[in-house]
Write an enzyme that holds these catalytic residues in place. Structure first.
Site, short mmCIF file in Angstrom:
data_model
loop_
_atom_site.label_atom_id
_atom_site.label_comp_id
_atom_site.label_asym_id
_atom_site.label_seq_id
_atom_site.Cartn_x
_atom_site.Cartn_y
_atom_site.Cartn_z
CB ILE A 34 3.18 1.29 31.67
CG1 ILE A 34 2.10 2.12 30.94
CG2 ILE A 34 3.44 1.81 33.07
CD1 ILE A 34 0.73 2.06 31.61
CB SER A 35 5.72 4.43 27.42
OG SER A 35 6.46 3.47 26.72
CD GLN A 36 8.31 10.73 30.66
OE1 GLN A 36 9.34 10.19 30.28
NE2 GLN A 36 8.26 12.02 30.94
NE ARG A 50 0.79 5.89 32.23
CZ ARG A 50 1.82 6.05 33.08
NH1 ARG A 50 1.61 6.63 34.25
NH2 ARG A 50 3.02 5.63 32.76
#
Length: 213
Positions: free
Chosen positions: A63-65, A37
């Site tokens: 950027i999503s959790q 990530r």
């Protein structure tokens, strides 16, 4: 493009956090544990890459959790070879998770800057979606329908009808619905005109942008 033992260790810690938060799908946890990530983020956020938080990326997007990515992926119940449509490619992190799960992925991005960047970046990591498309996610991708699953990674004020119509019978649409705060909603297509709807609590997403051109 470095992925060190430290990064790998931090990913395993993140996987444990997600397990403790209730993620059970082993394939999803394995994907989160494998994908670097930190490479999807600005270098100034590297220390935060494996915290369970959303972070800014280009074009005022995020950027999503990781929990959100895992939660949506788990709801889709992906089997290898499933055709999946993703609305909102963003950084490409969720796209990579879908590829890691063995899905054939078509992904639409509305922001040209993000589209160009992610289109070049994903293959460098070995992730090759069927197609990344620069366009309007509200209308879906009729030419490639029907899909086994559709995932929307931005807050939608309403559920776009084309997305429901592009699901296979038996397919699932996972979409956060609402204006300021969204309710994670899953539509399971039971028949040509029959949909079962379930809600899974509140989440926060950046808004889904409609094509204004």
């Amino acid at each position: 493009m470095k992925d060190s033992f430290k990064h790998q260790g931090l990913r395993q810690q993140l996987v444990n956090v997600l397990k403790n938060k209730g993620i059970k799908d082993l394939a999803v946890l394995k994907a989160i544990g494998k994908i670097p990530r930190h490479l999807f983020m600005d270098s100034s956020f590297l220390d935060h890459a494996y915290q369970d938080k959303a972070f800014p990326i280009a074009a005022d997007q995020t950027i999503s959790q990781p929990y959100t990515v895992a939660f949506q992926s788990e709801l889709l119940q992906i089997k290898p070879g499933d055709k999946i449509l993703e609305i909102g490619t963003g950084s490409g992190y969720q796209t990579a998770v879908l590829c890691e799960l063995g899905a054939k992925v078509w992904s639409i991005e509305r922001q040209n800057e993000l589209f160009k960047r992610t289109n070049k970046f994903l293959p460098k990591l070995g992730y090759r979606p069927k197609k990344l498309i620069f366009g309007d996610g509200y209308i879906g991708l009729k030419d490639e329908a029907p899909f086994d699953g559709i995932i929307v990674t931005a807050g939608a004020p309403f559920v776009p009808k084309p997305l429901l119509s592009q699901l296979k019978v038996g397919g699932r649409l996972v979409i956060p619905v609402g204006d300021d705060i969204q309710v994670m909603t899953m539509y399971h297509r039971k028949g040509p005109k029959e949909f079962e709807q379930e809600e899974f609590g509140e989440f926060r997403f950046v808004p889904l942008l409609e094509d204004k051109n």
